[in-house]
Motif scaffolding. Structure first.
Motif, short mmCIF file in Angstrom:
data_model
loop_
_atom_site.label_atom_id
_atom_site.label_comp_id
_atom_site.label_asym_id
_atom_site.label_seq_id
_atom_site.Cartn_x
_atom_site.Cartn_y
_atom_site.Cartn_z
N ALA A 156 -3.50 -23.81 32.79
CA ALA A 156 -2.70 -23.88 31.56
C ALA A 156 -1.32 -23.32 31.85
CB ALA A 156 -3.38 -23.13 30.43
N GLY A 157 -0.46 -23.40 30.86
CA GLY A 157 0.88 -22.83 31.00
C GLY A 157 1.92 -23.88 31.30
N PRO A 158 3.20 -23.50 31.29
CA PRO A 158 4.29 -24.44 31.56
C PRO A 158 4.29 -24.87 33.02
CG PRO A 158 5.14 -22.21 31.36
CD PRO A 158 3.70 -22.14 30.99
N ALA A 159 4.94 -25.98 33.28
CA ALA A 159 4.97 -26.52 34.64
C ALA A 159 5.66 -25.59 35.61
CB ALA A 159 5.64 -27.90 34.64
N ARG A 168 2.65 -22.36 36.22
CA ARG A 168 1.27 -22.73 35.90
C ARG A 168 0.34 -21.58 36.24
NH1 ARG A 168 0.29 -26.77 32.63
NH2 ARG A 168 -1.61 -27.39 33.70
N LEU A 169 -0.62 -21.34 35.34
CA LEU A 169 -1.61 -20.28 35.52
C LEU A 169 -2.99 -20.91 35.58
CD1 LEU A 169 -0.26 -17.64 32.97
CD2 LEU A 169 -0.33 -17.36 35.45
N ARG A 170 -3.84 -20.31 36.42
CA ARG A 170 -5.23 -20.73 36.51
C ARG A 170 -6.13 -19.55 36.18
NH1 ARG A 170 -5.66 -24.57 41.98
NH2 ARG A 170 -4.53 -26.37 41.11
N TYR A 171 -7.03 -19.76 35.22
CA TYR A 171 -7.96 -18.73 34.79
C TYR A 171 -9.35 -19.07 35.35
CZ TYR A 171 -4.29 -17.66 31.40
OH TYR A 171 -3.09 -17.34 30.80
N TRP A 172 -9.90 -18.13 36.12
CA TRP A 172 -11.24 -18.30 36.66
C TRP A 172 -12.19 -17.56 35.72
CZ3 TRP A 172 -12.09 -19.10 42.48
CH2 TRP A 172 -11.02 -19.79 43.04
N ILE A 173 -12.89 -18.30 34.86
CA ILE A 173 -13.73 -17.72 33.82
C ILE A 173 -15.19 -18.01 34.16
CG2 ILE A 173 -14.18 -17.66 31.36
CD1 ILE A 173 -11.39 -18.85 30.92
#
Length: 624
Positions: free
Chosen positions: A562-565, A568-573
């Motif tokens: 998610a997040g702006p180009a 970009r952020l990646r959440y490891w859930i």
């Protein structure tokens, strides 16, 4: 037989007793005249054989050993007398096994004479037949032996003749002259023009590269993935230098896992790359590895090269060869140029025209009938001779390291369960309280940061000790709280100790020193820490996508991006709704990671603030 022509019977001749099979059985016992005493006793089981008859039987055995039909000869039971001497008859029987006669009286008179006459005729016929039988097989055996000797002589003569002809042929044989080089045909030019498109269509291949000579020689073994512009190689050889070890490259970004103790000859790297000790690496200008990597990634394109450019006067057919069991044509042409495949950041491969006479006409391609490249030999400026061998059947799916984005996935929209876990993430983190964190951040062009510390969602505070692999004896303390982000540079011993790859945790009491405060955080590390403290604020609903499923710290997670180009952020859930890792796509086109392990966070003392400087006093006008 007419018995009327038979001469008077000889009473001294042995009688013949007919056998059940119709053949005569001679008896050597003499016919007794009336009144003559018997030579043996009847009723006893023993009889004394007639010596003359026995002699005749033995002679018959010796002479008739090869007869075809056995005849049984019985010894006589009567003793010869002076008045009637017994003359032994010649025997034509093949077998003369003697058998004792019984004590019966032989018939006399005309019947006896007729019987004896018939027996003589039969014996004469048998003797003639036996002689024929004896001579027949012996002659046939001699003929067979003669034919066998003749055949062996013919075969031996044939073998000698063949061997002589073979030796003479080998001595006088000369290989056919090689087919002379010639200009490319139209079909060969089209195949050469489609070479790079074929590589992109095949996605990837195993590769082995040898560059340079003597002390500058390097060897590279691994794979090239043209579809993602990814190289994964093991670099060795005496000229490897600082790049010795594992290498992954996406064109503009190169990460290495150095191994100075590696053996000089490289081997294929592990298909699943190690997770530790990877660092961002910048090749020095003029390094021999740079043009080689560019050459490998430049062997693919999404459109064919110009056919006239590769089938002109400089392009020629050289020879035929065999590679990987397939016939190939060896073609000589200038090094193909053009833009890399879509999405690649690799610079165009230098062409023949840009390298002068050193390279012009020296590039050779081993190309099969399907326009698939198997081997390439060329020269590169500043490198020297380069040999590239492609193993077309060795094409596994490559896994980039975490700094390059990790294992590829198939992005899709979140399902209901994944969306609920993402929506509840802020509440989950506040209930958890805090976590122990580990930082791995390649930034810039060759800066590699490692850090450890704590993060508290309750107080919205983060505190870490960070080491730079390029400056292993220094530590930077990072403190993020509602007042802003502060930094302090200290010696490694005062900043928590440890090694540059695994620094120790920062001291609980922040040391006094020159802390630098910045608002807001503008670098990649500051952005990553700020995003971790504000975890869960992913923007408008529906903008996040699930990239893939992965595993970290032994737990299965969903990687949500998610997040702006631009950031970009990646959440490891994980499946319990806990955040296990946060990744940021940095300005250097790599990914920085902040791993989080739920843990009790110690009470973090406030950061010492620098003392306020006294303001200079100003005298009021008119004051004395």
């Amino acid at each position: 037989m007419d018995t009327s022509a038979t001469p008077p019977p000889d009473t001294t001749s042995p009688t013949a007793t007919p056998r059940p099979d119709g053949t005569g059985r001679r008896s050597t016992s003499a016919a007794r005249k009336p009144g003559t005493p018997a030579a043996g006793r009847l009723g006893t089981g023993r009889h004394r054989p007639d010596s003359a008859g026995a002699t005749a039987a033995l002679q018959s055995t010796a002479s008739g050993s090869t007869a075809s039909r056995p005849v049984t000869v019985q010894p006589t039971t009567a003793q010869p007398t002076a008045a009637q001497p017994t003359t032994p008859q010649p025997s034509a029987a093949r077998s003369t096994t003697a058998q004792p006669t019984s004590g019966r009286r032989r018939p006399t008179g005309p019947e006896s004479d007729q019987t004896r006459t018939t027996t003589r005729s039969d014996n004469t016929a048998d003797s003639a037949a036996d002689t024929t039988d004896t001579a027949g097989p012996g002659l046939a055996n001699r003929r067979r032996r003669r034919r066998r000797r003749t055949l062996l002589m013919v075969l031996g003569l044939t073998a000698v003749t063949s061997a002589t002809a073979l030796v003479l042929g080998l001595l006088s044989w000369a290989p056919d002259p090689p087919e002379p080089a010639r200009p490319l045909t139209l079909a060969e030019g089209e195949r050469l023009a489609a070479l790079r498109v074929t590589n992109l269509r095949d996605l990837r291949a195993g590769v082995r590269v040898t560059t340079g000579v003597d002390a500058a020689r390097m060897e590279l073994v691994g794979w090239v993935d043209w579809s993602r512009s990814l190289l994964y190689l093991d670099v060795g050889g005496p000229g490897a230098g600082a790049e010795r070890g594992l290498v992954q490259s996406t064109g503009s970004v190169l990460v290495i896992r150095p191994d100075p103790a590696a053996v000089p000859t490289p081997a294929a790297p592990p298909l699943v790359p190690p997770t530790d000790r990877w660092r961002l690496h910048r090749l020095t200008p003029g390094a021999s590895l740079t043009p080689v990597l560019d050459l490998l990634l430049g062997l693919a394109a999404d459109r064919p090269d110009s056919a006239p450019a590769v089938s002109g006067g400089a392009a020629r057919w050289i020879a035929r060869d065999t590679m990987a069991g397939s016939p190939v044509d060896v073609l000589q042409a200038p090094l193909l140029t053009g833009t890399p495949p879509a999405g690649s950041t690799t610079a165009p491969v230098p062409g023949a025209g840009s390298t002068g006479a050193e390279q012009d006409g020296q590039t050779r391609y081993w190309l099969d009938q399907d326009a698939r490249l198997h081997k390439l030999v060329t020269r590169l400026p500043g490198v020297g001779p380069v040999t590239v061998t492609l193993h077309r059947a060795d094409r596994p799916t490559l896994q980039p390291v975490d700094a390059l984005g990790g294992r590829p996935g198939l992005p899709r929209a979140l399902n209901d369960a994944e969306q609920r876990r993402l929506d509840r993430l802020p509440t989950r983190l506040r209930a958890q309280g805090g976590a122990a964190v580990t930082l791995t951040a390649p930034t810039g062009t060759d800066t590699n940061l490692r850090g450890t510390g704590w993060l508290s969602w309750t107080t919205r505070t983060a505190y870490l000790a960070v080491a730079d692999l390029g400056v292993p004896d220094r530590r930077t303390l990072l403190r993020r709280d509602p007042a802003g982000l502060a930094r302090a540079d200290l010696p490694a011993s005062a900043g928590g100790g440890g090694t540059a790859e695994a620094p120790g945790r920062p001291p609980l009491t922040p040391p006094a020193g020159a802390w630098r405060i910045s608002r807001p955080a503008g670098d990649d590390v500051g952005l990553l820490i700020d995003a971790a403290i504000a975890a869960g604020s992913v923007g408008p609903r529906g903008t996040a996508v699930r990239v893939r499923e992965d595993v970290t710290a032994g737990r299965t997670v969903d990687v949500v991006e998610a997040g702006p180009a631009a950031a970009r952020l990646r959440y490891w859930i994980d499946r319990d709704g806990s955040l296990r890792r946060l990744e940021l796509h940095t300005s250097g086109n790599v990914w920085a990671q902040l791993d989080l392990q739920p843990a009790a966070v110690p009470r973090l003392a406030p950061m010492p603030r620098p003392a306020a400087k006294p303001r200079p006093s100003t005298a009021r006008p008119g004051a004395r």
